[in-house]
Design a protein around this motif. Structure first.
Motif, PDB file in Angstrom:
ATOM      1  N   GLU A  30      40.236  16.239  17.212  1.00 35.46           N
ATOM      2  CA  GLU A  30      39.487  15.673  18.328  1.00 35.46           C
ATOM      3  C   GLU A  30      40.411  15.405  19.505  1.00 35.46           C
ATOM      4  N   ALA A  31      41.640  15.018  19.225  1.00 37.97           N
ATOM      5  CA  ALA A  31      42.625  14.858  20.295  1.00 37.97           C
ATOM      6  C   ALA A  31      42.931  16.206  20.920  1.00 37.97           C
ATOM      7  N   GLU A  32      42.981  17.266  20.111  1.00 40.30           N
ATOM      8  CA  GLU A  32      43.222  18.608  20.635  1.00 40.30           C
ATOM      9  C   GLU A  32      42.107  19.020  21.590  1.00 40.30           C
ATOM     10  N   TYR A  33      40.878  18.650  21.282  1.00 40.60           N
ATOM     11  CA  TYR A  33      39.736  18.944  22.153  1.00 40.60           C
ATOM     12  C   TYR A  33      39.959  18.340  23.532  1.00 40.60           C
ATOM     13  N   PHE A  34      40.393  17.075  23.556  1.00 39.29           N
ATOM     14  CA  PHE A  34      40.676  16.395  24.828  1.00 39.29           C
ATOM     15  C   PHE A  34      41.822  17.072  25.564  1.00 39.29           C
ATOM     16  N   LEU A  35      42.868  17.421  24.838  1.00 37.15           N
ATOM     17  CA  LEU A  35      44.079  17.958  25.464  1.00 37.15           C
ATOM     18  C   LEU A  35      43.869  19.357  26.048  1.00 37.15           C
ATOM     19  N   VAL A  36      42.958  20.131  25.493  1.00 37.20           N
ATOM     20  CA  VAL A  36      42.656  21.453  26.047  1.00 37.20           C
ATOM     21  C   VAL A  36      42.121  21.308  27.468  1.00 37.20           C
TER      22      VAL A  36
END
Length: 361
Positions: A174-180
């Motif tokens: 979910e953090a990766e989703y934000f970081l993209v």
């Protein structure tokens, strides 16, 4: 979240100190070049070595603030804490030193202007002095330009409890989703200076860097824990940003990318990965004295940030800028800003009642 995936309070980690020491060194170096770049323009006879070195400093080295933000996220996010204790601990830690050092340097600049050494203060009526004091605190007065950082980090601390609650119960994916989406804003908003068709203002830096620091600390993805790959990315991106900056520059202007550009972001990410996984290089080198130096710089990093800019500015009145070689001037000024500030802080850190408000951890 601890290094093994369990969430608990972490102990002091050396690579955090090393990154913090690097960050404050980068900040001092960039600010020093900023203060004296006019000397290059005044003596322009072509693309000199001083101009080229300044070009490098203005782009790849301009990552100090980004590293500070990433460290804030790595140290604070994903842990069990309540809003009130967090803010009651963090806010005074940055507010008291900020107020203390600004009052000190405001008084010093007024005195220097009265005796004719400085001309920062141009009048002494009550209205002007009030505007000067407000402008100094807001970072709008020459000699206090670095104060913008305080207001940025204060706003970051105020929003961090919201992101911490989310990350505490979120999977790293979910953090990766934000970081993209954050990286998209780095490319469009801060590198190409073009608005992305979809409004992504909620993903803008600096909070993206805070989340990124948290993510990089805990991610187990192999390519994000490969220091060799990170080193390659660091070299390529640093060289590319320097070259593009060179093409965009002129004899009277050193072009630099915005602070949160994709180039600076990738350099900061690469540095974080390298320092986190430094042991994988298998370098059998003992540097105990160097480790102590890094720890000291990290301990006083916030205080150094508050002290170095006006200190370099004031010391400039005593340095023979007209006859001193540019490179030597930068080296001397950096040493004054970095170790002069640290020396002042180390002395004051031994003084009761004062040591808690100077910016030392």
């Amino acid at each position: 979240m601890a290094e093994n995936g369990t969430k608990k309070k972490s102990k002091r980690i050396f690579y955090f100190d090393a990154l913090r020491a690097l960050a404050i060194t980068c900040v001092v170096l960039v600010h020093t070049v900023t203060l004296y770049k006019y000397l290059i323009y005044n003596a322009w006879v072509g693309p000199t070595m001083s101009w080229m070195v300044s070009q490098i400093i203005y782009n790849p080295v301009r990552v100090g603030v980004l590293l500070f933000l990433m460290l804030s996220g790595a140290l604070s996010l994903g842990r069990e804490w309540e809003i009130k204790p967090f803010l009651s601990k963090r806010i005074p830690r940055i507010v008291y030193p900020f107020a203390f050092w600004n009052i000190i340097f405001i008084i010093i600049f007024i005195i220097l202007s009265l005796v004719g050494i400085s001309h920062v203060v141009k009048a002494y009526d009550l209205g002007y002095l009030c505007n000067f004091v407000v402008g100094a605190f807001m970072g709008e007065v020459y000699g206090f330009n670095a104060n913008w950082f305080f207001w940025m980090i204060l706003g970051t601390y105020l929003i961090m409890p919201v992101f911490n609650r989310w990350l505490l119960h979120a999977d790293l994916k979910e953090a990766e989703y934000f970081l993209v989406f954050w990286l998209i804003t780095c490319i469009f908003s801060f590198t190409l200076n073009q608005a992305f068709p979809i409004k992504l203002s909620y993903f803008l830096s600096p909070i993206g860097l805070v989340v990124c620091g948290y993510y990089l600390r805990y991610t187990e993805r192999k390519f994000l824990n490969n220091p060799y790959l990170a080193l390659v990315v660091l070299i390529v991106v640093a060289a590319l940003s320097t070259y593009i900056g060179y093409l965009r520059s002129s004899p009277t202007n050193i072009s630099c990318f915005q602070r949160y550009s994709i180039f600076n972001t990738l350099i900061a990410i690469s540095l974080f990965i390298i320092f986190k996984n430094f042991s994988k290089f298998n370098l059998k080198v003992k540097f105990n004295a160097f480790r102590k130096l890094l720890s000291s710089l990290a301990k006083y990093s916030y205080g150094i940030y508050l002290v170095h800019y006006p200190l370099i500015f004031i010391s400039g009145y005593a340095l023979p800028k007209a006859t001193m070689p540019y490179g030597l001037l930068i080296i001397v000024s950096v040493l004054i800003g970095l170790f002069g500030s640290m020396g002042i802080l180390a002395v004051l850190n031994r003084v009761p009642y004062v040591k808690g408000i100077i910016g030392a951890k």
